[in-house]
Design a protein around this motif. Structure first.
Motif, short mmCIF file in Angstrom:
data_model
loop_
_atom_site.label_atom_id
_atom_site.label_comp_id
_atom_site.label_asym_id
_atom_site.label_seq_id
_atom_site.Cartn_x
_atom_site.Cartn_y
_atom_site.Cartn_z
N ASP A 116 -19.91 -71.39 33.57
CA ASP A 116 -18.92 -71.80 32.57
C ASP A 116 -17.77 -70.80 32.73
O ASP A 116 -17.64 -70.17 33.79
CB ASP A 116 -19.53 -71.76 31.16
N THR A 129 -16.61 -81.24 37.50
CA THR A 129 -16.09 -81.34 36.12
C THR A 129 -14.64 -81.83 36.14
O THR A 129 -14.27 -82.76 35.41
CB THR A 129 -16.20 -79.99 35.39
N SER A 138 -4.36 -67.21 30.38
CA SER A 138 -4.13 -66.68 29.04
C SER A 138 -2.81 -65.92 28.93
O SER A 138 -2.42 -65.54 27.83
CB SER A 138 -5.31 -65.83 28.57
N ARG A 175 -2.96 -63.58 38.81
CA ARG A 175 -2.50 -64.27 37.61
C ARG A 175 -1.58 -65.45 37.99
O ARG A 175 -0.86 -65.39 38.98
CB ARG A 175 -1.74 -63.30 36.68
P1 NDP Z 1 -12.79 -70.65 34.47
O1 NDP Z 1 -13.24 -69.31 34.04
O2 NDP Z 1 -12.90 -71.04 35.90
O3 NDP Z 1 -11.26 -70.86 34.02
C1 NDP Z 1 -10.89 -70.77 32.68
C2 NDP Z 1 -9.39 -70.89 32.61
O4 NDP Z 1 -9.00 -70.96 31.25
C3 NDP Z 1 -8.66 -69.69 33.20
O5 NDP Z 1 -7.44 -70.11 33.71
C4 NDP Z 1 -8.47 -68.82 31.96
O6 NDP Z 1 -7.38 -67.92 32.04
C5 NDP Z 1 -8.19 -69.84 30.89
N1 NDP Z 1 -8.58 -69.32 29.59
C6 NDP Z 1 -9.80 -68.87 29.22
N2 NDP Z 1 -9.78 -68.45 27.94
C7 NDP Z 1 -8.51 -68.62 27.52
C8 NDP Z 1 -7.86 -68.37 26.30
N3 NDP Z 1 -8.50 -67.86 25.24
N4 NDP Z 1 -6.53 -68.69 26.21
C9 NDP Z 1 -5.87 -69.22 27.27
N5 NDP Z 1 -6.44 -69.48 28.48
C10 NDP Z 1 -7.74 -69.17 28.58
O7 NDP Z 1 -13.58 -71.69 33.54
P2 NDP Z 1 -13.84 -73.23 33.79
O8 NDP Z 1 -12.68 -73.85 34.44
O9 NDP Z 1 -15.18 -73.36 34.37
O10 NDP Z 1 -13.96 -73.75 32.28
C11 NDP Z 1 -12.83 -74.19 31.53
C12 NDP Z 1 -13.29 -75.01 30.35
O11 NDP Z 1 -14.08 -76.13 30.82
C13 NDP Z 1 -14.20 -74.29 29.35
O12 NDP Z 1 -13.96 -74.82 28.06
C14 NDP Z 1 -15.59 -74.68 29.79
O13 NDP Z 1 -16.53 -74.60 28.74
C15 NDP Z 1 -15.35 -76.14 30.18
N6 NDP Z 1 -16.34 -76.70 31.08
C16 NDP Z 1 -16.56 -76.17 32.31
C17 NDP Z 1 -17.49 -76.74 33.16
C18 NDP Z 1 -17.67 -76.28 34.56
O14 NDP Z 1 -18.34 -76.99 35.32
N7 NDP Z 1 -17.11 -75.15 34.97
C19 NDP Z 1 -18.32 -77.88 32.71
C20 NDP Z 1 -17.93 -78.43 31.44
C21 NDP Z 1 -17.00 -77.82 30.65
P3 NDP Z 1 -7.65 -66.33 32.16
O15 NDP Z 1 -7.99 -66.13 33.61
O16 NDP Z 1 -6.37 -65.72 31.75
O17 NDP Z 1 -8.79 -66.02 31.23
#
Ligand code: NDP
Length: 453
Positions: free
Chosen positions: A171, A214, A267, A295
């Protein structure tokens, strides 16, 4: 019904959840959203009330929380907290990702495990719902620090998981690297080799297209919603948030289907590329994020004529369709109103609960096709389920076959949502209601078959 039993009102039910789980606002939000949307369906169905089904799904089977200590590169001892929430295993082993992020707490993991229960049911595969994680921030940590953390995390988690018990996956903050470190430690501790985690590397039991599933699945879901309206993605402008696994693969599939994705974020803020984030540019982003751990702002230095908007999310950029793929609560009510005003014609949630409840209602009231997370982002867990099947059978399926299965599963989820979500003369599909009712029925019926356990 038991003598003197009174069916609670929705407000009484939700108040009970709040009283029993004080301060857990994300969990309250998720339980409220699901309950409110299925209440009409269950309110006169005595069996669900008599068996207290919803109340039991909103009470995790168990939660383990544990200390995770590890040594950083400067020799300091660091202490984090880890959790596994095993919400419900009525229809299969607990299944759900592990999140490493400083914001992780019990409320967030309970909301995610609760939602996962309905999502996994919707896929049609035999998987219960769970979620885990730690308040560990992988950002800025060396590979060795991440490895030591993952190993320490598994040192406790291994007692609670197993291929027929609970099968975690990745995740936020947990990708192939972290799964590799955790699986390596689990293997060492148990002397076994089995499919106890999904999202594994292809060399050691992983499935093709799990990484992409996903993001691809969210776009397939959007495509299915558009088909109902006889529309396609060809030439459509799409706004995407996040720049991790889900966001980058959503952009990849959008490009393949002829759409023009124009934003990504992290973020720190979002990038805007009016010309479109092509596959070539996306390859550069993947390298930046996955290998260099850079970034998203750096994109504007590499590609001319693009913009970075610090501290902002991309929702003010006019678009045809939006795919929030970063994190929970990233589309607020005002964002939703702006999107509707700017002509947004559909939303598919790649992230979990990215839209606040008021925002969801704004989209539903505007009769905009809105694909909620538990349906739209179920592609990842679906291919995880297929990885479990391959591991059990000690086989690896071919990519074409898996692509076909993913498409079929997303179509099946869409159709189930449509079945339970279509009402009124205008044939508008309320996918939120459809997903919640469709996911609930199978879990509820299985729970009733077991009696009170
Ligand atoms: P990653 O860690 O690969 O990417 C997360 C992304 O979201 C990064 O760009 C991160 O930026 C950004 N992000 C995280 N927290 C915040 C925040 N508080 N504010 C702004 N940006 C933020 O995660 P995933 O792509 O795997 O997951 C993304 C979403 O999808 C989540 O909600 C996860 O639960 C959901 N999901 C994922 C699955 C999967 O297969 N991976 C399956 C189903 C749902 P930064 O680097 O700055 O933190």
């Amino acid at each position: 019904m038991a003598t003197g039993y009174k069916v609670p009102t929705l407000d009484e039910f939700v108040q009970g959840v709040k009283d029993r789980n004080p301060g857990e606002k994300e969990f309250h939000q998720a339980v409220y959203e699901v309950s409110a949307s299925i209440w009409d369906y269950i309110k006169d169905k005595e069996k669900y009330h008599r068996w207290e089904i919803l109340r039991r799904i909103a009470e995790p089977d168990r939660i383990v929380s544990f200390r995770v200590c590890w040594e950083d590169d400067t020799g300091h001892i660091r202490v984090n907290r880890g959790w596994r929430v095993q919400n419900n295993n009525a229809i299969g082993p607990y299944k759900g990702g592990i999140r490493f992020h400083p914001s992780v707490n019990e409320s967030i993991l309970k909301f995610l495990a609760f939602e996962q229960t309905f999502k996994n049911s919707l896929t049609g595969l035999p998987m219960g719902g769970g979620k885990g994680g730690a308040n560990f921030n992988p950002k800025g940590k060396s590979d060795n620090e991440v490895m030591r953390f993952c190993q320490s995390f598994m040192l406790e988690l291994f007692r609670h998981i197993g291929d027929d018990i609970d099968v975690p996956a990745g995740d936020i903050g947990v990708g192939g690297r972290e799964i590799g470190y955790m699986f390596g430690m689990w293997k060492r501790l148990t002397s076994k080799f089995s499919g106890v985690l999904t999202g594994k590397g292809l060399e050691y039991g992983g499935s093709l297209i799990r990484t992409e599933a996903t993001g691809y699945g969210a776009v397939y879901f959007l495509e299915n919603m558009l088909k109902v309206r006889k529309e396609t993605l060809e030439g459509k402008v799409c706004v995407v948030s996040g720049s991790g696994n889900v966001a980058t693969h959503a952009v990849e599939k959008l490009n393949q289907l002829g759409a023009r994705p124009i934003t990504l974020s992290d973020s720190d803020g979002f990038i805007y590329d009016k010309a479109g984030i092509s596959q070539e540019k996306l390859e550069w982003i993947k390298e930046l994020k996955e290998v260099k751990r850079g970034r998203i702002e750096e994109y504007t230095k590499k590609f001319k004529g693009t913009e970075f908007h610090a501290g902002k999310r991309p929702w003010s950029v006019p678009c045809d369709y939006a795919l929030p793929c970063a994190t929970q609560n990233e589309i607020m009510l005002d964002d939703a109103k702006t999107m509707i005003k700017n002509g947004c014609k559909g939303v598919a949630e790649g992230a979990n609960m990215p839209t606040v409840l008021e925002g969801v209602h704004a989209f539903l009231d505007a009769k905009i096709p809105f694909g909620p997370a538990k349906a739209a982002n179920a592609g990842g867990v679906s291919v995880s389920g297929l990885e479990m099947s391959q591991n059990s059978a000690k086989l690896s399926w071919k990519e074409d076959e898996l692509q076909r299965l993913l498409k079929d599963i997303m179509q099946g989820i869409h159709d189930r949502c449509q079945e339970y979500g279509q009402s009124g003369n205008d044939k508008y599909v309320d996918y939120v209601r459809g997903a919640n009712v469709g996911g609930f029925i199978k879990v509820a019926d299985a729970m009733m078959a077991y009696g009170v356990v």
